[in-house]
Motif scaffolding. Sequence first.
Motif, PDB file in Angstrom:
ATOM      1  N   GLY A   1       3.718   1.178  -9.024  1.00 45.28           N
ATOM      2  CA  GLY A   1       3.427   0.358  -7.852  1.00 45.28           C
ATOM      3  C   GLY A   1       4.696  -0.218  -7.256  1.00 45.28           C
ATOM      4  O   GLY A   1       5.801   0.290  -7.471  1.00 45.28           O
ATOM      5  N   THR A   2       4.521  -1.289  -6.509  1.00 44.39           N
ATOM      6  CA  THR A   2       5.662  -1.928  -5.868  1.00 44.39           C
ATOM      7  C   THR A   2       6.333  -2.879  -6.853  1.00 44.39           C
ATOM      8  O   THR A   2       5.753  -3.261  -7.867  1.00 44.39           O
ATOM      9  CB  THR A   2       5.200  -2.721  -4.636  1.00 44.39           C
ATOM     10  N   GLY A   3       7.526  -3.304  -6.532  1.00 42.09           N
ATOM     11  CA  GLY A   3       8.273  -4.166  -7.434  1.00 42.09           C
ATOM     12  C   GLY A   3       8.064  -5.638  -7.168  1.00 42.09           C
ATOM     13  O   GLY A   3       8.958  -6.451  -7.446  1.00 42.09           O
ATOM     14  N   PHE A   4       6.891  -6.007  -6.632  1.00 39.27           N
ATOM     15  CA  PHE A   4       6.661  -7.424  -6.320  1.00 39.27           C
ATOM     16  C   PHE A   4       5.208  -7.816  -6.589  1.00 39.27           C
ATOM     17  O   PHE A   4       4.320  -6.966  -6.660  1.00 39.27           O
ATOM     18  CB  PHE A   4       7.021  -7.737  -4.863  1.00 39.27           C
ATOM     19  N   ASN A   5       5.003  -9.115  -6.744  1.00 40.80           N
ATOM     20  CA  ASN A   5       3.670  -9.723  -6.783  1.00 40.80           C
ATOM     21  C   ASN A   5       3.502 -10.559  -5.525  1.00 40.80           C
ATOM     22  O   ASN A   5       4.331 -11.442  -5.249  1.00 40.80           O
ATOM     23  CB  ASN A   5       3.505 -10.641  -7.998  1.00 40.80           C
ATOM     24  N   LEU A   6       2.456 -10.292  -4.774  1.00 41.76           N
ATOM     25  CA  LEU A   6       2.165 -11.007  -3.533  1.00 41.76           C
ATOM     26  C   LEU A   6       0.950 -11.893  -3.758  1.00 41.76           C
ATOM     27  O   LEU A   6      -0.122 -11.410  -4.109  1.00 41.76           O
ATOM     28  CB  LEU A   6       1.898 -10.002  -2.408  1.00 41.76           C
ATOM     29  N   ASN A   7       1.114 -13.197  -3.569  1.00 44.37           N
ATOM     30  CA  ASN A   7       0.045 -14.162  -3.803  1.00 44.37           C
ATOM     31  C   ASN A   7      -0.519 -14.619  -2.469  1.00 44.37           C
ATOM     32  O   ASN A   7       0.222 -15.166  -1.635  1.00 44.37           O
ATOM     33  CB  ASN A   7       0.595 -15.371  -4.570  1.00 44.37           C
ATOM     34  N   LEU A   8      -1.809 -14.396  -2.228  1.00 41.93           N
ATOM     35  CA  LEU A   8      -2.465 -14.808  -0.996  1.00 41.93           C
ATOM     36  C   LEU A   8      -3.398 -15.975  -1.294  1.00 41.93           C
ATOM     37  O   LEU A   8      -4.366 -15.824  -2.036  1.00 41.93           O
ATOM     38  CB  LEU A   8      -3.262 -13.647  -0.373  1.00 41.93           C
ATOM     39  N   PHE A   9      -3.079 -17.118  -0.742  1.00 38.31           N
ATOM     40  CA  PHE A   9      -3.892 -18.307  -0.927  1.00 38.31           C
ATOM     41  C   PHE A   9      -5.240 -18.121  -0.214  1.00 38.31           C
ATOM     42  O   PHE A   9      -5.271 -17.673   0.925  1.00 38.31           O
ATOM     43  CB  PHE A   9      -3.155 -19.511  -0.324  1.00 38.31           C
TER      44      PHE A   9
ATOM     45  N   THR B   1      14.542  -3.232  -5.661  1.00 38.94           N
ATOM     46  CA  THR B   1      14.757  -1.859  -5.192  1.00 38.94           C
ATOM     47  C   THR B   1      13.447  -1.100  -5.022  1.00 38.94           C
ATOM     48  O   THR B   1      13.436  -0.030  -4.397  1.00 38.94           O
ATOM     49  CB  THR B   1      15.665  -1.089  -6.169  1.00 38.94           C
ATOM     50  N   HIS B   2      12.350  -1.622  -5.567  1.00 34.87           N
ATOM     51  CA  HIS B   2      11.052  -0.987  -5.408  1.00 34.87           C
ATOM     52  C   HIS B   2      10.143  -1.762  -4.461  1.00 34.87           C
ATOM     53  O   HIS B   2       8.956  -1.463  -4.370  1.00 34.87           O
ATOM     54  CB  HIS B   2      10.362  -0.843  -6.768  1.00 34.87           C
ATOM     55  N   SER B   3      10.684  -2.770  -3.762  1.00 28.75           N
ATOM     56  CA  SER B   3       9.843  -3.564  -2.864  1.00 28.75           C
ATOM     57  C   SER B   3       9.313  -2.730  -1.709  1.00 28.75           C
ATOM     58  O   SER B   3       8.194  -2.942  -1.255  1.00 28.75           O
ATOM     59  CB  SER B   3      10.630  -4.765  -2.326  1.00 28.75           C
ATOM     60  N   ASP B   4      10.133  -1.816  -1.222  1.00 31.50           N
ATOM     61  CA  ASP B   4       9.709  -0.922  -0.138  1.00 31.50           C
ATOM     62  C   ASP B   4       9.862   0.504  -0.647  1.00 31.50           C
ATOM     63  O   ASP B   4      10.941   1.088  -0.605  1.00 31.50           O
ATOM     64  CB  ASP B   4      10.563  -1.156   1.104  1.00 31.50           C
ATOM     65  N   LEU B   5       8.765   1.066  -1.135  1.00 34.76           N
ATOM     66  CA  LEU B   5       8.823   2.391  -1.742  1.00 34.76           C
ATOM     67  C   LEU B   5       9.195   3.474  -0.740  1.00 34.76           C
ATOM     68  O   LEU B   5       9.698   4.533  -1.119  1.00 34.76           O
ATOM     69  CB  LEU B   5       7.485   2.717  -2.407  1.00 34.76           C
TER      70      LEU B   5
ATOM     71  N   PHE C   1       0.804  -1.216   0.000  1.00 35.74           N
ATOM     72  CA  PHE C   1       0.000   0.000   0.000  1.00 35.74           C
ATOM     73  C   PHE C   1       0.839   1.269   0.000  1.00 35.74           C
ATOM     74  O   PHE C   1       0.298   2.375  -0.002  1.00 35.74           O
ATOM     75  CB  PHE C   1      -1.025  -0.037   1.128  1.00 35.74           C
ATOM     76  N   GLY C   2       2.164   1.120  -0.087  1.00 37.96           N
ATOM     77  CA  GLY C   2       3.010   2.255  -0.395  1.00 37.96           C
ATOM     78  C   GLY C   2       2.775   2.783  -1.799  1.00 37.96           C
ATOM     79  O   GLY C   2       3.241   3.877  -2.135  1.00 37.96           O
ATOM     80  N   LEU C   3       2.027   2.024  -2.613  1.00 40.19           N
ATOM     81  CA  LEU C   3       1.753   2.482  -3.981  1.00 40.19           C
ATOM     82  C   LEU C   3       0.905   3.752  -3.992  1.00 40.19           C
ATOM     83  O   LEU C   3       0.765   4.398  -5.035  1.00 40.19           O
ATOM     84  CB  LEU C   3       1.085   1.378  -4.799  1.00 40.19           C
TER      85      LEU C   3
END
Length: 434
Positions: free
Chosen positions: A304-312, A261-265, A182-184
């Motif tokens: 946005g952030t530099g990652f994809n977060l997958n929530l099962f 480098t964009h994981s934590d904006l 949500f830093g995006l």
Amino acid sequence: MTIELTPDALDVHGETPADLVLPDRVAGRLYTDPDLFELEMTRIFERSWVWVAHESEVPKPGSFKTTHVGRQPVIVARNRKGEINTLLNRCRHRGASVCEQPSGQANGFTCPYHAWSYSLDGQLRGIPYPEGYEGVLAKGDITLGKLRTESYGAMVFATADPDAEPLTDFLGDVKLWIDRFFGLGGGYPVKVLGRHRFRFRGNWKIQLENTTDGYHFPIVHRSWMASVDAETAEMMSFMTDPTCTTHDLGHGHSVMQMVPTHSDLSADDGTEPLQARFDDLVAELKGTGLDDAAVRKLVHAMHGTGFNLNLFPNVSMSAAFLRVLRPISVDETEIEHIALGPDGPPEVVDPVNRAKLRIHEHFQGPFGFGTPDDAEGWDRVQRGAQAAPTMPILVNRGLARETPSPEGWPTSHVTDETGMRTAYAQWKAMMGDD
């Protein structure tokens, strides 16, 4: 660990569902067996915490949206006290749905069949011609079915299992990544900007695998890579970068870091140049009176952030949007892409969100360069799985180089199948629970 790859390696007569998942492969039947699908709906989607809404979708008392938990239709509604409830969209009288609008504002919900009416928290408040129920029914004893509902970081989840562990326990180390995601908003809260839905002819787990599958990206998305500016293409060239990793976060959740480098904006040190494509946006934002630091924060977060977060099992937080899956049948799945952006003064956030929507449409829209290619791949997996459905699906890429991160997360390269292995480990655990 080496296991001989025979076509019938997982074709064991009398096996339980859990026997169909091994550490390095799963049976192709997981995509094609309708009996397994029915078990998934009860053992996974009625027992897991399933994502149902972002709090911005129900911003004030009376706000609601309709959605599904597995195949069960539900209403997510904010009541007069500001509490969010997830109600089964089924009248207690004869079973008709009480709301068919996708979203809106209401004082309550009334069944169109016999006009039984309910409050925003599901209490029965009115019955036409009530004399027929004297001595038979008391209004106070009847409510719409209600699912346990809990939130974290404006993400709202529901479960049909009254004994499910608390949401915060289920999320575990995912909470850190939700906070980062949500830093995006670039210093502002985040809101839903829009959405679109489509269906593909394939099993829901095919899409679940995709979100943290970096291996397919430059192959499937060649047209997208060719359509963007050189700076964006360079930023997404992660295939041989050893710093780009995928982490198993437990409970079937995983995160794929394409641009570490964009994981934590919030950790931006100000040295990375802003992309030239945003020069006009920078000028427009400076014209609103924002200082340079505030402008940089917004523009640095444009992708946005530099990652994809997958929530099962049903939602991913993918760089700058949400991807929600809904199983329809063993070979059909509905996907919803939800665009996100900052929520603040219109003169500031409107130009930012216009630009974000154009970025979103370029990849995710029905005429985008990403979604159609992904959907074709998913369709082909389902079609191919019809051939020898007992033949295993391999999820062994990177297994030999998977190591613990400093946090203790099983970790491998961004192109490896660590995310799939943790999802199937959770599937195995839940499907084996009799």
